[in-house]
Write a protein that holds these residues in place. Structure first.
Motif, PDB file in Angstrom:
ATOM      1  N   SER A  66       1.694   9.093   3.715  1.00  0.00           N
ATOM      2  CA  SER A  66       0.631   9.910   4.274  1.00  0.00           C
ATOM      3  C   SER A  66       0.618  11.290   3.620  1.00  0.00           C
ATOM      4  CB  SER A  66       0.784  10.049   5.785  1.00  0.00           C
ATOM      5  OG  SER A  66       1.912  10.831   6.100  1.00  0.00           O
ATOM      6  N   HIS A  67       1.762  11.689   3.067  1.00  0.00           N
ATOM      7  CA  HIS A  67       1.834  12.966   2.355  1.00  0.00           C
ATOM      8  C   HIS A  67       1.102  12.879   1.020  1.00  0.00           C
ATOM      9  CE1 HIS A  67       3.361  16.494   0.393  1.00  0.00           C
ATOM     10  NE2 HIS A  67       4.012  15.775  -0.496  1.00  0.00           N
ATOM     11  N   THR A  68       1.285  11.779   0.301  1.00  0.00           N
ATOM     12  CA  THR A  68       0.693  11.673  -1.023  1.00  0.00           C
ATOM     13  C   THR A  68      -0.768  11.250  -0.962  1.00  0.00           C
ATOM     14  OG1 THR A  68       1.540   9.430  -1.194  1.00  0.00           O
ATOM     15  CG2 THR A  68       2.876  11.187  -2.146  1.00  0.00           C
ATOM     16  N   ALA A  69      -1.077  10.269  -0.143  1.00  0.00           N
ATOM     17  CA  ALA A  69      -2.465   9.819  -0.014  1.00  0.00           C
ATOM     18  C   ALA A  69      -2.687   9.509   1.458  1.00  0.00           C
ATOM     19  CB  ALA A  69      -2.686   8.567  -0.843  1.00  0.00           C
ATOM     20  N   LYS A  70      -3.765  10.003   1.998  1.00  0.00           N
ATOM     21  CA  LYS A  70      -4.024   9.791   3.418  1.00  0.00           C
ATOM     22  C   LYS A  70      -4.233   8.309   3.666  1.00  0.00           C
ATOM     23  CE  LYS A  70      -5.587  14.285   4.629  1.00  0.00           C
ATOM     24  NZ  LYS A  70      -6.385  15.053   5.513  1.00  0.00           N
ATOM     25  N   LYS A  71      -3.317   7.744   4.434  1.00  0.00           N
ATOM     26  CA  LYS A  71      -3.325   6.318   4.712  1.00  0.00           C
ATOM     27  C   LYS A  71      -3.638   6.135   6.195  1.00  0.00           C
ATOM     28  CE  LYS A  71      -0.237   2.360   4.537  1.00  0.00           C
ATOM     29  NZ  LYS A  71       1.143   1.942   4.302  1.00  0.00           N
ATOM     30  N   VAL A  72      -4.472   5.203   6.497  1.00  0.00           N
ATOM     31  CA  VAL A  72      -4.828   4.945   7.892  1.00  0.00           C
ATOM     32  C   VAL A  72      -3.696   4.159   8.529  1.00  0.00           C
ATOM     33  CG1 VAL A  72      -6.499   3.853   9.411  1.00  0.00           C
ATOM     34  CG2 VAL A  72      -7.265   4.947   7.309  1.00  0.00           C
ATOM     35  N   MET A  73      -3.166   4.707   9.634  1.00  0.00           N
ATOM     36  CA  MET A  73      -2.065   4.062  10.340  1.00  0.00           C
ATOM     37  C   MET A  73      -2.570   3.449  11.631  1.00  0.00           C
ATOM     38  SD  MET A  73       1.166   6.565  10.184  1.00  0.00           S
ATOM     39  CE  MET A  73       0.796   8.127   9.455  1.00  0.00           C
ATOM     40  N   SER A  74      -1.895   2.391  12.029  1.00  0.00           N
ATOM     41  CA  SER A  74      -2.233   1.801  13.321  1.00  0.00           C
ATOM     42  C   SER A  74      -1.600   2.653  14.413  1.00  0.00           C
ATOM     43  CB  SER A  74      -1.708   0.369  13.398  1.00  0.00           C
ATOM     44  OG  SER A  74      -0.303   0.365  13.445  1.00  0.00           O
ATOM     45  N   SER A  75      -2.046   2.457  15.648  1.00  0.00           N
ATOM     46  CA  SER A  75      -1.524   3.260  16.753  1.00  0.00           C
ATOM     47  C   SER A  75      -0.046   2.958  17.008  1.00  0.00           C
ATOM     48  CB  SER A  75      -2.342   3.011  18.014  1.00  0.00           C
ATOM     49  OG  SER A  75      -2.307   1.639  18.349  1.00  0.00           O
ATOM     50  N   GLN A  76       0.414   1.765  16.609  1.00  0.00           N
ATOM     51  CA  GLN A  76       1.829   1.425  16.784  1.00  0.00           C
ATOM     52  C   GLN A  76       2.715   2.168  15.786  1.00  0.00           C
ATOM     53  OE1 GLN A  76       1.826  -2.801  16.351  1.00  0.00           O
ATOM     54  NE2 GLN A  76       1.333  -3.173  18.503  1.00  0.00           N
ATOM     55  N   GLN A  77       2.171   2.544  14.655  1.00  0.00           N
ATOM     56  CA  GLN A  77       2.947   3.236  13.639  1.00  0.00           C
ATOM     57  C   GLN A  77       2.968   4.741  13.853  1.00  0.00           C
ATOM     58  OE1 GLN A  77       0.799   1.902  10.194  1.00  0.00           O
ATOM     59  NE2 GLN A  77       2.384   0.407   9.661  1.00  0.00           N
ATOM     60  N   ILE A  78       2.025   5.260  14.587  1.00  0.00           N
ATOM     61  CA  ILE A  78       1.906   6.712  14.740  1.00  0.00           C
ATOM     62  C   ILE A  78       3.060   7.300  15.542  1.00  0.00           C
ATOM     63  CG2 ILE A  78       0.523   8.529  15.823  1.00  0.00           C
ATOM     64  CD1 ILE A  78      -1.940   7.104  14.821  1.00  0.00           C
ATOM     65  N   GLY A  79       3.425   6.684  16.656  1.00  0.00           N
ATOM     66  CA  GLY A  79       4.493   7.219  17.510  1.00  0.00           C
ATOM     67  C   GLY A  79       5.811   7.373  16.764  1.00  0.00           C
ATOM     68  N   PRO A  80       6.314   6.295  16.136  1.00  0.00           N
ATOM     69  CA  PRO A  80       7.569   6.445  15.378  1.00  0.00           C
ATOM     70  C   PRO A  80       7.456   7.433  14.211  1.00  0.00           C
ATOM     71  CG  PRO A  80       7.120   4.131  15.773  1.00  0.00           C
ATOM     72  CD  PRO A  80       5.919   4.899  16.231  1.00  0.00           C
ATOM     73  N   ALA A  81       6.297   7.489  13.580  1.00  0.00           N
ATOM     74  CA  ALA A  81       6.122   8.412  12.460  1.00  0.00           C
ATOM     75  C   ALA A  81       6.176   9.864  12.934  1.00  0.00           C
ATOM     76  CB  ALA A  81       4.799   8.136  11.747  1.00  0.00           C
ATOM     77  N   VAL A  82       5.589  10.135  14.095  1.00  0.00           N
ATOM     78  CA  VAL A  82       5.615  11.491  14.645  1.00  0.00           C
ATOM     79  C   VAL A  82       7.054  11.876  15.013  1.00  0.00           C
ATOM     80  CG1 VAL A  82       4.897  12.926  16.606  1.00  0.00           C
ATOM     81  CG2 VAL A  82       3.236  11.463  15.451  1.00  0.00           C
ATOM     82  N   ARG A  83       7.748  10.961  15.692  1.00  0.00           N
ATOM     83  CA  ARG A  83       9.134  11.245  16.079  1.00  0.00           C
ATOM     84  C   ARG A  83      10.027  11.460  14.855  1.00  0.00           C
ATOM     85  NH1 ARG A  83       7.718   7.521  19.963  1.00  0.00           N
ATOM     86  NH2 ARG A  83       8.611   5.766  18.837  1.00  0.00           N
ATOM     87  N   GLN A  84       9.854  10.621  13.844  1.00  0.00           N
ATOM     88  CA  GLN A  84      10.680  10.746  12.649  1.00  0.00           C
ATOM     89  C   GLN A  84      10.379  12.033  11.891  1.00  0.00           C
ATOM     90  OE1 GLN A  84      13.242   8.800  11.937  1.00  0.00           O
ATOM     91  NE2 GLN A  84      13.726  10.133  10.231  1.00  0.00           N
ATOM     92  N   SER A  85       9.119  12.403  11.810  1.00  0.00           N
ATOM     93  CA  SER A  85       8.785  13.655  11.122  1.00  0.00           C
ATOM     94  C   SER A  85       9.362  14.848  11.890  1.00  0.00           C
ATOM     95  CB  SER A  85       7.279  13.801  10.938  1.00  0.00           C
ATOM     96  OG  SER A  85       6.638  13.967  12.182  1.00  0.00           O
ATOM     97  N   TYR A  86       9.322  14.794  13.220  1.00  0.00           N
ATOM     98  CA  TYR A  86       9.889  15.866  14.038  1.00  0.00           C
ATOM     99  C   TYR A  86      11.394  15.973  13.800  1.00  0.00           C
ATOM    100  CZ  TYR A  86      11.180  18.706  18.051  1.00  0.00           C
ATOM    101  OH  TYR A  86      11.687  19.694  18.840  1.00  0.00           O
ATOM    102  N   ARG A  87      12.082  14.808  13.817  1.00  0.00           N
ATOM    103  CA  ARG A  87      13.531  14.807  13.610  1.00  0.00           C
ATOM    104  C   ARG A  87      13.901  15.343  12.231  1.00  0.00           C
ATOM    105  NH1 ARG A  87      13.680   9.005  15.888  1.00  0.00           N
ATOM    106  NH2 ARG A  87      13.877   9.393  18.099  1.00  0.00           N
ATOM    107  N   GLU A  88      13.155  14.916  11.218  1.00  0.00           N
ATOM    108  CA  GLU A  88      13.441  15.369   9.861  1.00  0.00           C
ATOM    109  C   GLU A  88      13.215  16.879   9.732  1.00  0.00           C
ATOM    110  OE1 GLU A  88      14.701  14.982   5.930  1.00  0.00           O
ATOM    111  OE2 GLU A  88      14.814  13.550   7.587  1.00  0.00           O
ATOM    112  N   LEU A  89      12.122  17.373  10.296  1.00  0.00           N
ATOM    113  CA  LEU A  89      11.871  18.813  10.266  1.00  0.00           C
ATOM    114  C   LEU A  89      12.934  19.576  11.061  1.00  0.00           C
ATOM    115  CD1 LEU A  89       7.994  18.854  10.600  1.00  0.00           C
ATOM    116  CD2 LEU A  89       9.315  19.799   8.709  1.00  0.00           C
ATOM    117  N   LEU A  90      13.386  18.997  12.170  1.00  0.00           N
ATOM    118  CA  LEU A  90      14.428  19.627  12.979  1.00  0.00           C
ATOM    119  C   LEU A  90      15.733  19.720  12.190  1.00  0.00           C
ATOM    120  CD1 LEU A  90      15.097  20.746  15.800  1.00  0.00           C
ATOM    121  CD2 LEU A  90      15.820  18.443  16.422  1.00  0.00           C
ATOM    122  N   ARG A  91      16.116  18.634  11.520  1.00  0.00           N
ATOM    123  CA  ARG A  91      17.341  18.652  10.712  1.00  0.00           C
ATOM    124  C   ARG A  91      17.252  19.686   9.594  1.00  0.00           C
ATOM    125  NH1 ARG A  91      16.676  12.903  10.555  1.00  0.00           N
ATOM    126  NH2 ARG A  91      17.717  12.055  12.361  1.00  0.00           N
TER     127      ARG A  91
END
Length: 161
Positions: free
Chosen positions: A12-37
């Motif tokens: 999604s950083h390199t090319a805007k990719k359409v994600m399903s609603s099932q993929q959005i939740g884990p992606a948000v949590r993972q991005s938050y964790r990575e930014l937190l670290r």
């Protein structure tokens, strides 16, 4: 799964990719964790400001629409890429298993602070191994590296006799 979520974030950083609603939740949590670290690895003067900004940004967008979430993930991916460049790498932690380098001087084991394998007067390495007494582990690694590089033998250097 963790690597798959990171792939989705970076995609999604390199090319805007359409994600399903099932993929959005884990992606948000993972991005938050990575930014937190990454924020926690920053210098103390920048760390507090970065953590406050991270928390407030994610809390402000908690009820965002799916289209906006994908844009926000794209921005988070950019921020992750930038922070990976500017934050110092984490220090490797010792396993505590007792393995590692032990330095002895005058029959006594040196502490981690004073441990060095070089002498102070001429900066030569203190070692049991010399030119006539080679370290067997070093010889084995050397031979493996020669074999890996394609040097099967030294017949080309010897000549016919």
């Amino acid at each position: 799964t963790k690597h798959r979520v990171l792939e989705i974030i970076m995609a999604s950083h390199t090319a805007k990719k359409v994600m399903s609603s099932q993929q959005i939740g884990p992606a948000v949590r993972q991005s938050y964790r990575e930014l937190l670290r990454l924020s926690q690895r920053m210098t103390p003067s920048k760390q507090e400001k970065s953590l406050l900004e991270l928390r407030s940004t994610y809390r402000a967008n908690i009820n965002a629409e799916e289209n906006n979430i994908q844009d926000l993930l794209h921005e988070a991916g950019k921020k992750i890429a930038y922070l990976r460049i500017i934050t110092p790498k984490p220090k490797k932690q010792s396993s505590g298993s007792g393995s590692g380098r032990w330095v002895y001087k005058n029959g006594k084991a040196m502490s981690d602070e004073g441990a060095t394998i070089r002498t102070a007067k001429n900066d030569r390495v203190v070692s049991n191994w010399s030119g006539s007494n080679l370290d067997p582990c070093s010889v084995k690694v050397h031979n493996q590296q020669l074999q890996r590089a394609g040097f099967a033998n030294n017949l080309h250097a010897k000549g016919l006799f």
